[in-house]
Write a protein that holds these residues in place. Structure first.
Motif, PDB file in Angstrom:
ATOM      1  N   VAL A  69       0.848  -1.200   0.000  1.00 29.72           N
ATOM      2  CA  VAL A  69       0.000   0.000   0.000  1.00 29.72           C
ATOM      3  C   VAL A  69       0.884   1.250   0.000  1.00 29.72           C
ATOM      4  N   VAL A  73       0.761   4.275  -2.744  1.00 25.65           N
ATOM      5  CA  VAL A  73       0.469   5.658  -2.361  1.00 25.65           C
ATOM      6  C   VAL A  73       1.637   6.580  -2.708  1.00 25.65           C
ATOM      7  N   TRP A  88      -4.707  -1.686  -5.627  1.00 31.47           N
ATOM      8  CA  TRP A  88      -3.411  -2.297  -5.349  1.00 31.47           C
ATOM      9  C   TRP A  88      -3.621  -3.793  -5.127  1.00 31.47           C
ATOM     10  N   VAL A  99      -7.234   2.123  -2.686  1.00 29.82           N
ATOM     11  CA  VAL A  99      -6.972   3.359  -1.957  1.00 29.82           C
ATOM     12  C   VAL A  99      -8.031   4.340  -2.429  1.00 29.82           C
ATOM     13  N   SER A 100      -8.871   4.790  -1.510  1.00 29.03           N
ATOM     14  CA  SER A 100      -9.996   5.644  -1.896  1.00 29.03           C
ATOM     15  C   SER A 100      -9.659   7.129  -1.820  1.00 29.03           C
ATOM     16  N   THR A 117      -7.612   3.201   2.732  1.00 24.20           N
ATOM     17  CA  THR A 117      -7.627   2.046   1.824  1.00 24.20           C
ATOM     18  C   THR A 117      -8.439   0.906   2.420  1.00 24.20           C
ATOM     19  N   THR A 118      -8.797  -0.020   1.568  1.00 27.02           N
ATOM     20  CA  THR A 118      -9.398  -1.280   2.015  1.00 27.02           C
ATOM     21  C   THR A 118      -8.383  -2.386   1.794  1.00 27.02           C
ATOM     22  N   ARG A 119      -8.550  -3.475   2.516  1.00 23.49           N
ATOM     23  CA  ARG A 119      -7.734  -4.675   2.290  1.00 23.49           C
ATOM     24  C   ARG A 119      -8.663  -5.869   2.258  1.00 23.49           C
ATOM     25  N   GLN A 127     -10.999  -1.856   6.545  1.00 22.20           N
ATOM     26  CA  GLN A 127     -10.617  -0.523   6.096  1.00 22.20           C
ATOM     27  C   GLN A 127      -9.488  -0.007   6.984  1.00 22.20           C
TER      28      GLN A 127
END
Length: 148
Positions: A69, A73, A88, A99-100, A117-119, A127
């Motif tokens: 991440v 970024v 990603w 990545v929002s 971001t979410t994973r 989140q």
């Protein structure tokens, strides 16, 4: 030659008593393997070694995802990405996310990027918010990565 006669009833009772005794003895032998209190054949061979507490380590999968991440970024062209989602993926762990948002700011003389971001992983979907900052030697350092 003398012949001793026994009654059939007395012989049957003796056999029944012997069978019960053998069954109890067999049960005791079987249970002696399960408990230490019935050690029929001498000295206990149990390893009594004790260990100390092992400190909890961070999940290496999550750590690898953090680096992935951070790379996404820090390498993003903010003039093109601004508010569009930035996907990603980590091929090592199989995790992926989006990545929002990325916001760049100068904090205490350093350029930092705050992100959300979410994973998506085998553990589920989560989140995160984080921050990566540009160091004096020109590399990016992840300063925060927190699950929400």
């Amino acid at each position: 030659m003398a012949l001793i006669a026994k009654t059939v009833g007395r012989t049957s009772k003796t056999r029944a008593f012997a069978a019960k005794g053998l069954a109890i003895l067999g049960l005791a032998v079987m249970l002696s393997g399960c408990t230490s209190s019935l050690d029929l054949f001498g000295g206990s061979k149990v390893d009594r070694m004790s260990t100390g507490t092992i400190p909890a380590k961070r999940n290496p999968t999550a750590l690898s995802d953090e680096v992935t991440v951070q790379n996404a970024v820090s390498s993003a062209d903010l003039s093109k990405v601004s508010m569009s989602p930035l996907p990603w993926a980590n091929t090592t762990t199989g995790s992926a996310g989006v990545v929002s948002s990325i916001r760049e700011a100068r904090t205490q003389g350093h350029i930092c990027r705050d992100f959300t971001t979410t994973r998506h992983s085998f553990e589920g979907i989560a989140q995160f918010t984080g921050q990566t900052c540009l160091t004096n030697n020109g590399s990016w350092m992840l300063t925060a990565f927190d699950r929400q």
